[in-house]
Design a protein around this motif. Structure first.
Motif, short mmCIF file in Angstrom:
data_model
loop_
_atom_site.label_atom_id
_atom_site.label_comp_id
_atom_site.label_asym_id
_atom_site.label_seq_id
_atom_site.Cartn_x
_atom_site.Cartn_y
_atom_site.Cartn_z
N VAL A 59 0.87 -1.18 0.00
CA VAL A 59 0.00 0.00 0.00
C VAL A 59 0.90 1.22 0.00
CG1 VAL A 59 -1.79 1.30 1.21
CG2 VAL A 59 -1.80 -1.21 1.27
N CYS A 60 0.78 2.03 -1.03
CA CYS A 60 1.59 3.24 -1.16
C CYS A 60 0.75 4.45 -0.81
CB CYS A 60 2.17 3.35 -2.57
SG CYS A 60 3.30 1.99 -2.95
N MET A 61 1.38 5.41 -0.16
CA MET A 61 0.71 6.63 0.27
C MET A 61 1.41 7.83 -0.37
SD MET A 61 -1.48 5.55 2.46
CE MET A 61 -1.86 4.52 3.84
N VAL A 62 0.60 8.74 -0.88
CA VAL A 62 1.14 9.91 -1.58
C VAL A 62 0.48 11.17 -1.03
CG1 VAL A 62 1.41 11.02 -3.84
CG2 VAL A 62 1.29 8.51 -3.69
N GLY A 63 1.29 12.19 -0.75
CA GLY A 63 0.75 13.49 -0.40
C GLY A 63 0.89 13.84 1.07
N PRO A 64 0.41 15.04 1.40
CA PRO A 64 0.49 15.51 2.79
C PRO A 64 -0.24 14.55 3.73
CG PRO A 64 -0.24 17.27 1.32
CD PRO A 64 -0.21 16.01 0.52
N CYS A 97 3.17 -1.33 -6.21
CA CYS A 97 2.04 -1.10 -5.30
C CYS A 97 0.80 -1.88 -5.76
CB CYS A 97 1.70 0.38 -5.23
SG CYS A 97 3.09 1.43 -4.76
N HIS A 98 0.07 -2.41 -4.80
CA HIS A 98 -1.23 -3.03 -5.06
C HIS A 98 -2.35 -2.01 -4.85
CE1 HIS A 98 1.33 -6.55 -3.98
NE2 HIS A 98 0.75 -6.99 -5.09
N ALA A 99 -2.13 -1.09 -3.92
CA ALA A 99 -3.09 -0.03 -3.64
C ALA A 99 -2.33 1.27 -3.43
CB ALA A 99 -3.91 -0.35 -2.39
N VAL A 100 -2.92 2.37 -3.89
CA VAL A 100 -2.31 3.68 -3.72
C VAL A 100 -3.36 4.63 -3.17
CG1 VAL A 100 -1.28 5.68 -4.89
CG2 VAL A 100 -0.61 3.37 -5.58
N TYR A 101 -3.01 5.26 -2.04
CA TYR A 101 -3.86 6.32 -1.49
C TYR A 101 -3.25 7.65 -1.93
CZ TYR A 101 -5.80 9.68 1.77
OH TYR A 101 -6.41 10.78 2.33
N LEU A 102 -4.01 8.40 -2.73
CA LEU A 102 -3.56 9.68 -3.27
C LEU A 102 -4.22 10.82 -2.51
CD1 LEU A 102 -3.80 9.25 -7.14
CD2 LEU A 102 -1.73 9.61 -5.83
N ALA A 103 -3.40 11.64 -1.88
CA ALA A 103 -3.91 12.84 -1.22
C ALA A 103 -3.17 14.04 -1.80
CB ALA A 103 -3.69 12.74 0.29
N LEU A 104 -3.44 14.28 -3.07
CA LEU A 104 -2.76 15.36 -3.78
C LEU A 104 -3.70 16.56 -3.89
CD1 LEU A 104 -1.06 13.25 -6.59
CD2 LEU A 104 0.02 14.27 -4.59
N PRO A 105 -3.28 17.71 -3.35
CA PRO A 105 -4.17 18.88 -3.38
C PRO A 105 -4.38 19.47 -4.77
CG PRO A 105 -2.09 19.40 -2.28
CD PRO A 105 -2.05 17.95 -2.62
N GLU A 106 -3.42 19.27 -5.69
CA GLU A 106 -3.57 19.84 -7.02
C GLU A 106 -4.22 18.81 -7.95
OE1 GLU A 106 -0.17 19.18 -6.08
OE2 GLU A 106 -0.10 20.91 -4.75
N ILE A 125 -7.22 4.93 -4.33
CA ILE A 125 -8.09 5.47 -3.29
C ILE A 125 -7.72 6.93 -3.06
CG2 ILE A 125 -8.85 5.21 -0.89
CD1 ILE A 125 -7.60 2.30 -1.08
N GLY A 126 -8.71 7.78 -2.96
CA GLY A 126 -8.44 9.19 -2.74
C GLY A 126 -9.53 9.84 -1.91
N ASP A 127 -9.45 11.15 -1.81
CA ASP A 127 -10.44 11.89 -1.03
C ASP A 127 -10.63 13.30 -1.55
OD1 ASP A 127 -8.08 13.04 -0.17
OD2 ASP A 127 -8.27 12.35 1.90
N SER A 128 -10.80 13.41 -2.87
CA SER A 128 -11.05 14.73 -3.45
C SER A 128 -12.31 14.70 -4.31
CB SER A 128 -9.85 15.17 -4.30
OG SER A 128 -9.77 14.41 -5.47
N ALA A 129 -12.89 15.85 -4.52
CA ALA A 129 -14.16 15.95 -5.24
C ALA A 129 -14.08 15.39 -6.66
CB ALA A 129 -14.62 17.41 -5.28
N ASN A 130 -12.93 15.48 -7.30
CA ASN A 130 -12.80 15.04 -8.69
C ASN A 130 -12.12 13.68 -8.85
OD1 ASN A 130 -13.88 17.49 -9.86
ND2 ASN A 130 -12.04 18.45 -9.05
N PHE A 131 -11.94 12.95 -7.76
CA PHE A 131 -11.17 11.72 -7.81
C PHE A 131 -11.75 10.69 -8.79
CE2 PHE A 131 -9.39 7.72 -6.19
CZ PHE A 131 -8.04 8.06 -6.20
N LEU A 132 -13.04 10.44 -8.72
CA LEU A 132 -13.65 9.47 -9.64
C LEU A 132 -13.63 9.97 -11.07
CD1 LEU A 132 -16.76 8.07 -7.72
CD2 LEU A 132 -14.39 7.30 -7.65
N ALA A 133 -13.90 11.23 -11.28
CA ALA A 133 -13.89 11.80 -12.63
C ALA A 133 -12.51 11.73 -13.26
CB ALA A 133 -14.38 13.25 -12.59
N ASP A 134 -11.47 11.79 -12.44
CA ASP A 134 -10.10 11.71 -12.94
C ASP A 134 -9.64 10.28 -13.15
OD1 ASP A 134 -9.88 14.45 -12.98
OD2 ASP A 134 -8.78 14.60 -11.10
#
Length: 180
Positions: A59-64, A97-106, A125-134
């Motif tokens: 599991v890889c983690m990206v971002g703040p 990585c098998h899973a990536v959690y993206l917490a990128l503000p841009e 996996i993410g947590d931003s308004a446009n995550f699915l659209a992207d």
């Protein structure tokens, strides 16, 4: 028995929508870490991604906040697969990585990362308004003080990662599949 316990845990998290308001004892990152753990438990990767029954699930983690989130998941397992946690800063580092959690503000960076991972069997996996659209697969969101999630089933199918129907039934919204 373990599957039933995991189902109950996911149902409690999703159905009850654990509150993350300031007056609650459970911080938002801890709740999100619990969701990420359960998402990995309810996903299946195509061969040869996880052929060995006790191989680590990376599991890889990206971002703040990635390091704090990774600490929440230390010494955990998805079924028989112990989680191996990595903090990454470049998309090239996601290959194992098998899973990536993206917490990128841009959004532009998020979109670029998801585009690069699209052809790989990586649960995104993410947590931003446009995550699915992207092109992300699972997006966590705050709804009325509780963490909920939505799923892009088209993105998951495209990557070869399959998601358990029980998890899909708990999603707030499923894009590319049967609506709730």
């Amino acid at each position: 028995m373990l599957a039933l316990a995991a189902t109950c845990a996911l149902a409690v998290l999703a159905g009850a929508g654990i509150s993350v308001r300031a007056e609650q004892a459970i911080p938002e990152q801890q709740v999100k870490a619990a969701y990420i753990l359960n998402f990995t438990r309810y996903a299946n990767w195509p061969a040869p991604a996880l052929i060995e029954p006790h191989a680590p699930l990376v599991v890889c983690m990206v971002g703040p906040g990635a390091a704090d989130m990774a600490r929440q998941l230390q010494h955990r397992a998805a079924g028989s697969h112990p989680l191996e946690l990595r903090i990454v800063s470049r998309v090239e580092e996601t290959e194992p990585c098998h899973a990536v959690y993206l917490a990128l503000p841009e959004r532009s960076r998020q979109s670029a990362w998801l585009t690069r991972m699209r052809e790989q069997a990586i649960l995104t996996i993410g947590d931003s308004a446009n995550f699915l659209a992207d092109g992300g697969m699972i997006n966590m969101m705050l709804v009325d003080g509780s963490i909920r999630f939505e799923v892009n089933l088209t993105a998951a199918k495209h990557s070869g990662v399959s998601l358990n129907p029980r998890m899909l039934a708990l999603a707030e919204r499923v894009v590319g599949g049967d609506s709730k």
